[in-house]
Design an enzyme around this catalytic site. Structure first.
Site, PDB file in Angstrom:
ATOM      1  N   TYR A 140     -13.633  -7.688   6.152  1.00  0.00           N
ATOM      2  CA  TYR A 140     -12.709  -6.602   6.755  1.00  0.00           C
ATOM      3  C   TYR A 140     -11.513  -6.791   7.237  1.00  0.00           C
ATOM      4  CZ  TYR A 140     -11.544  -2.559   9.952  1.00  0.00           C
ATOM      5  OH  TYR A 140     -10.788  -1.671  10.646  1.00  0.00           O
ATOM      6  N   LYS A 144      -7.383  -6.283   5.920  1.00  0.00           N
ATOM      7  CA  LYS A 144      -6.485  -5.493   6.821  1.00  0.00           C
ATOM      8  C   LYS A 144      -5.240  -6.621   6.888  1.00  0.00           C
ATOM      9  CE  LYS A 144      -8.467  -1.962   8.264  1.00  0.00           C
ATOM     10  NZ  LYS A 144      -7.833  -0.432   8.111  1.00  0.00           N
TER      11      LYS A 144
END
Length: 227
Positions: A140, A144
């Site tokens: 994750y 990003k």
């Protein structure tokens, strides 16, 4: 697009937590002439803003643009804007797989940025996440961070990136981890304390309004100072 006639903003993710707050704040801003809400399904202003949508100032400036996100290039004229506010995002659980998550959180935002830059957009606002890093071992956070670096390489005059911790706001779905974090937020260090969705939107917009050239990161502490 000439800003003497007012700023035109493309907003991606307007139905999400931060995106909804950004929409309200952009519509109320006298500097903004039009907000183009880029959406994947048919949405009414009421569905985007809630039951009190009729009382939202500047509602006449809203233009809802339903697009096939697999073929965004077919709507190139929609990207002829001054600013872009990108609040697109999902979770791996919602998306169903890492590949589907990356499509929403990396592929779509990057293509939006590229199309807008090609049409002359000069400022880009991005909702990222605490811990974002292209070198992270966490999928994750790495996704990003990779998006941040890809956006940075495009060459906008001004980029504002928000890296909030847990978001506080009126969600339509329940996330157990975030619900617990919101309850125990007072015990957390400032870097990790929950931040209001409206504060994240306000922080990005305040940074963009200054127009200061370059790359600007708003950490969770800075976002929590917003009113």
């Amino acid at each position: 697009m000439a800003q003497s006639k007012g700023i035109c903003v493309l907003l991606a993710g307007a139905s999400g937590l931060v995106g909804r707050q950004a929409l309200v704040q952009l519509l109320a801003d006298p500097m903004v002439a039009e907000v183009r809400a880029l959406v994947r399904r048919d949405l009414t202003p009421a569905e985007m803003l809630g039951p009190a949508h009729a009382a939202v100032p500047g509602l006449d400036k809203l233009r809802i643009c339903k697009a096939n996100f697999e073929r965004l290039e077919t709507h190139a004229d929609w990207f002829n804007v001054d600013w872009v506010f990108c609040a697109l995002g999902t979770t791996i659980r919602q998306a169903g797989s890492q590949a589907a998550f990356r499509q929403v959180d990396f592929d779509y935002p990057l293509q939006i940025a590229q199309l807008a830059k090609a049409q002359g957009a000069c400022r880009f606002m991005l909702v990222s996440a605490l811990g974002a890093s292209a070198r992270s071992k966490v999928f994750y956070s790495r996704t990003k961070g990779e998006l941040e670096e890809a956006i940075k390489a495009i060459g906008f005059e001004h980029v504002s990136v928000a890296r909030p911790s847990f978001l506080a706001g009126e969600r339509t779905e329940h996330r157990t981890g975030e619900r617990i974090a919101l309850k125990l937020g007072f015990l957390m260090p400032a870097r990790y304390k929950p931040v209001r969705d409206a504060q994240v939107a306000a922080g990005l917009l305040a940074s963009a309004r200054t127009g200061q050239p370059g790359w600007h990161v708003l950490d969770n502490i800075a976002l929590r100072r917003m009113r």
